[in-house]
Design an enzyme around this catalytic site. Structure first.
Site, PDB file in Angstrom:
ATOM      1  N   ARG A 106      62.028 -52.062  -9.627  1.00  0.00           N
ATOM      2  CA  ARG A 106      60.949 -51.328  -8.924  1.00  0.00           C
ATOM      3  C   ARG A 106      60.233 -52.344  -8.057  1.00  0.00           C
ATOM      4  O   ARG A 106      59.712 -53.351  -8.562  1.00  0.00           O
ATOM      5  CB  ARG A 106      59.986 -50.692  -9.929  1.00  0.00           C
ATOM      6  CG  ARG A 106      58.697 -50.231  -9.283  1.00  0.00           C
ATOM      7  CD  ARG A 106      57.829 -49.382 -10.179  1.00  0.00           C
ATOM      8  NE  ARG A 106      58.409 -48.063 -10.360  1.00  0.00           N
ATOM      9  CZ  ARG A 106      57.713 -47.010 -10.805  1.00  0.00           C
ATOM     10  NH1 ARG A 106      56.436 -47.129 -11.092  1.00  0.00           N
ATOM     11  NH2 ARG A 106      58.295 -45.838 -10.957  1.00  0.00           N
ATOM     12  N   HIS A 133      62.427 -42.846  -4.350  1.00  0.00           N
ATOM     13  CA  HIS A 133      62.270 -42.835  -5.814  1.00  0.00           C
ATOM     14  C   HIS A 133      63.345 -41.902  -6.399  1.00  0.00           C
ATOM     15  O   HIS A 133      63.036 -40.838  -6.953  1.00  0.00           O
ATOM     16  CB  HIS A 133      60.872 -42.361  -6.176  1.00  0.00           C
ATOM     17  CG  HIS A 133      60.482 -42.595  -7.608  1.00  0.00           C
ATOM     18  ND1 HIS A 133      61.273 -43.282  -8.510  1.00  0.00           N
ATOM     19  CD2 HIS A 133      59.365 -42.220  -8.311  1.00  0.00           C
ATOM     20  CE1 HIS A 133      60.673 -43.324  -9.691  1.00  0.00           C
ATOM     21  NE2 HIS A 133      59.519 -42.685  -9.592  1.00  0.00           N
ATOM     22  N   GLN A 136      63.314 -40.435 -10.155  1.00  0.00           N
ATOM     23  CA  GLN A 136      62.384 -39.336 -10.394  1.00  0.00           C
ATOM     24  C   GLN A 136      63.029 -38.003 -10.013  1.00  0.00           C
ATOM     25  O   GLN A 136      62.866 -36.990 -10.692  1.00  0.00           O
ATOM     26  CB  GLN A 136      61.100 -39.546  -9.593  1.00  0.00           C
ATOM     27  CG  GLN A 136      60.067 -38.447  -9.792  1.00  0.00           C
ATOM     28  CD  GLN A 136      59.505 -38.405 -11.198  1.00  0.00           C
ATOM     29  OE1 GLN A 136      59.114 -39.418 -11.738  1.00  0.00           O
ATOM     30  NE2 GLN A 136      59.458 -37.216 -11.798  1.00  0.00           N
ATOM     31  N   ASP A 224      52.238 -35.205  -4.664  1.00  0.00           N
ATOM     32  CA  ASP A 224      52.121 -36.569  -5.198  1.00  0.00           C
ATOM     33  C   ASP A 224      50.755 -37.090  -4.752  1.00  0.00           C
ATOM     34  O   ASP A 224      50.073 -36.475  -3.926  1.00  0.00           O
ATOM     35  CB  ASP A 224      53.277 -37.428  -4.642  1.00  0.00           C
ATOM     36  CG  ASP A 224      53.403 -38.797  -5.305  1.00  0.00           C
ATOM     37  OD1 ASP A 224      52.713 -39.051  -6.306  1.00  0.00           O
ATOM     38  OD2 ASP A 224      54.189 -39.618  -4.796  1.00  0.00           O
ATOM     39  N   CYS A 264      55.340 -35.940 -10.000  1.00  0.00           N
ATOM     40  CA  CYS A 264      56.016 -37.064 -10.667  1.00  0.00           C
ATOM     41  C   CYS A 264      55.094 -37.801 -11.634  1.00  0.00           C
ATOM     42  O   CYS A 264      55.566 -38.470 -12.543  1.00  0.00           O
ATOM     43  CB  CYS A 264      56.582 -38.015  -9.623  1.00  0.00           C
ATOM     44  SG  CYS A 264      55.346 -38.774  -8.542  1.00  0.00           S
ATOM     45  N   ARG A 292      62.674 -37.618 -17.524  1.00  0.00           N
ATOM     46  CA  ARG A 292      62.982 -38.976 -17.061  1.00  0.00           C
ATOM     47  C   ARG A 292      63.871 -39.674 -18.090  1.00  0.00           C
ATOM     48  O   ARG A 292      64.823 -40.366 -17.739  1.00  0.00           O
ATOM     49  CB  ARG A 292      61.690 -39.793 -16.848  1.00  0.00           C
ATOM     50  CG  ARG A 292      60.834 -39.366 -15.669  1.00  0.00           C
ATOM     51  CD  ARG A 292      61.548 -39.549 -14.337  1.00  0.00           C
ATOM     52  NE  ARG A 292      61.986 -40.903 -14.095  1.00  0.00           N
ATOM     53  CZ  ARG A 292      61.248 -41.879 -13.564  1.00  0.00           C
ATOM     54  NH1 ARG A 292      60.013 -41.623 -13.191  1.00  0.00           N
ATOM     55  NH2 ARG A 292      61.738 -43.094 -13.372  1.00  0.00           N
TER      56      ARG A 292
HETATM   57  N1  NVA Z   1      54.408 -42.197  -4.526  1.00  0.00           N
HETATM   58  C1  NVA Z   1      53.989 -42.819  -5.756  1.00  0.00           C
HETATM   59  C2  NVA Z   1      54.925 -42.452  -6.852  1.00  0.00           C
HETATM   60  C3  NVA Z   1      54.574 -43.039  -8.195  1.00  0.00           C
HETATM   61  C4  NVA Z   1      55.543 -42.671  -9.269  1.00  0.00           C
HETATM   62  C5  NVA Z   1      53.931 -44.317  -5.577  1.00  0.00           C
HETATM   63  O1  NVA Z   1      54.838 -44.861  -4.934  1.00  0.00           O
HETATM   64  O2  NVA Z   1      52.981 -44.952  -6.046  1.00  0.00           O
HETATM   65  N1   CP Z   2      56.749 -41.043 -12.055  1.00  0.00           N
HETATM   66  C1   CP Z   2      56.847 -42.376 -12.291  1.00  0.00           C
HETATM   67  O1   CP Z   2      57.739 -43.057 -11.755  1.00  0.00           O
HETATM   68  O2   CP Z   2      55.944 -42.852 -13.147  1.00  0.00           O
HETATM   69  P1   CP Z   2      55.629 -44.394 -13.462  1.00  0.00           P
HETATM   70  O3   CP Z   2      55.030 -44.982 -12.211  1.00  0.00           O
HETATM   71  O4   CP Z   2      54.697 -44.346 -14.607  1.00  0.00           O
HETATM   72  O5   CP Z   2      56.925 -45.081 -13.783  1.00  0.00           O
END
Ligand code: NVA
Ligand code: CP
Length: 308
Positions: A106, A133, A136, A224, A264, A292
Site C-alpha cells: 500500500r 484500490h 477493495q 468514499d 469502503c 475483504r
Molecule cells: N480513497 C480512500 C480509500 C481508503 C480505503 C483513500 O485512499 O484514503
Molecule cells: N477499505 C480499506 O482499504 O480500509 P483500510 O484503509 O482500513 O485498509
C-alpha cells in the site's frame, strides 16, 4: 493478472483479470465465506505486507487471511524498514523476492507498485495506491453478487463523490463485468481520464455533476471520503467543494427499491454519507468489510497457492 515473468502473476488492477477469472475468484471467495474451503494452500509460505499508508481492513484481512490459509504474514512499515530511509524499490523487490513468496504493498504513487512488480520474482498485490484500490473492489463485487446474483450486466451502480482511487477501480470493474456506472463528481474532481475513456469503450458510463441523476434507479449507491490519505491539507477546501455530494435518505429514495449502500470505510458520517444511510437497512458496509477477508484469501490462494 499482470504477468511480468513466466512463473508469477501480479494483481495491480482489476483489469489484470479477465471477466472469467474475476467471476471465478468471486466464486472462490463466496465458498470461503460459507466455510466450504478448508485447504491450506499457503502452508509454509510467507507474504510480506508493505504499508506506506495507514490501514485497518487491508492489513487485518491479509494478515488473518494468510494465517487461515496456513501461511505467515510479515508487516513492514516505513518506520520499521529501510524503505522509510530511502532504500530503493528495485533493491527491496529483489531482496524480498529471495525470502518471501508474495508481496502486498500500500503506497502513494502507482508507478512504485508497477516498479516493485517489475523487479520482483514473486507475485505483487496492490493494496491501494493514489490511483487504484483493486482489492477493495473484489470485496465490493462479492457483496453485490451475494445480493443480486451473477448477472452484473443488468445492474447499475452510482458513484457519488471524488473521482479517486475507488472511483477509478469501479470504472475498471464496470469495464470488466459490463454493469452500468454513473458517476457524480464535483467539477475538478473527475476520475482519471485514461481509465474513464477505457471504461467508456467497454460499457455504459455516465459522468454527471448531479448526484440525483447518478442515483436514479441504481441498484448500488456508493461513495468514499472527500479527502483521501495524503490529501489531508485539502480537507477544508474539499469539504466546501463537495457540498451537495452527501449520500442521504432522499438520495437513496431515488435509487431502486432493492438498492444497497456500499462504502469502503473508513467513513465520515455527516460528510459523504449520513448516519441514517450508513447505519440503515440498505447499508451493507460491514458485510463489505468482512468480504475483504474472503476476497483476499481467494486472491492469495490464486496467486500464491499450490499450483498457482
Ligand atoms: N480513497 C480512500 C480509500 C481508503 C480505503 C483513500 O485512499 O484514503
Ligand atoms: N477499505 C480499506 O482499504 O480500509 P483500510 O484503509 O482500513 O485498509
Amino acid at each position: 493478472m499482470t504477468s511480468t515473468t513466466d512463473s508469477k502473476r501480479d494483481f495491480l488492477s482489476i483489469t489484470d483479470l479477465t471477466r472469467e477469472e474475476l467471476l471465478d475468484l468471486l466464486s472462490l471467495a463466496q465458498r470461503m465465506r460459507r466455510g466450504q474451503e478448508s485447504g491450506k494452500p499457503l502452508a509454509g509460505k510467507t507474504l510480506a505486507m508493505i504499508f506506506r499508508k495507514s490501514s485497518t481492513r487491508t492489513r487485518v484481512s491479509f494478515e488473518v487471511g494468510t494465517f487461515q490459509l496456513g501461511g505467515h504474514a510479515l508487516f513492514l512499515s516505513d518506520q520499521s524498514s529501510q524503505m522509510g530511509r530511502g532504500e530503493s524499490v528495485h533493491d527491496t523487490a529483489q531482496v524480498l523476492s529471495r525470502m518471501v513468496d508474495g508481496i502486498m504493498i500500500r503506497t502513494f504513487a502507482h508507478r512504485e507498485v508497477e516498479e516493485l512488480a517489475r523487479h520482483s520474482t514473486v507475485p505483487v498485490i496492490n493494496g491501494l495506491t493514489d490511483l487504484l484500490h483493486p482489492c477493495q473492489l473484489l470485496a465490493d463485487l462479492q457483496t453485490i453478487q451475494a445480493e443480486f446474483g451473477d448477472d452484473f450486466q443488468r445492474l447499475s451502480v452510482a458513484w457519488v463523490g471524488d473521482g479517486n482511487n475507488m472511483a477509478n477501480s469501479w470504472l475498471n470493474a464496470a469495464a470488466t463485468l459490463g454493469f452500468e456506472l454513473r458517476l457524480a463528481c464535483p467539477e475538478g474532481y473527475d476520475p482519471d481520464p485514461a481509465i474513464l475513456e477505457f471504461a467508456r469503450n467497454a460499457t455504459r458510463v455516465v459522468l454527471t455533476r448531479d448526484p440525483r441523476e447518478a442515483a436514479e434507479g441504481a441498484h448500488v449507491v456508493t461513495t468514499d471520503v472527500f479527502a483521501s490519505m495524503g490529501q489531508e491539507e485539502e480537507a477544508e477546501t474539499r469539504l466546501r467543494d463537495f457540498q451537495g455530494f452527501c449520500v442521504d435518505g432522499a438520495l437513496m429514495d431515488r435509487a431502486d427499491r432493492a438498492s444497497i449502500f456500499l462504502h469502503c470505510l473508513p467513513a465520515h458520517r455527516g460528510e459523504e454519507v449520513t448516519a441514517e444511510v450508513i447505519d440503515g437497512p440498505r447499508s451493507r458496509v460491514f458485510d463489505e468489510a468482512e468480504n475483504r477477508l474472503h476476497a483476499q484469501k481467494a486472491l492469495l490462494a490464486k496467486l500464491m497457492g499450490e499450483g498457482s
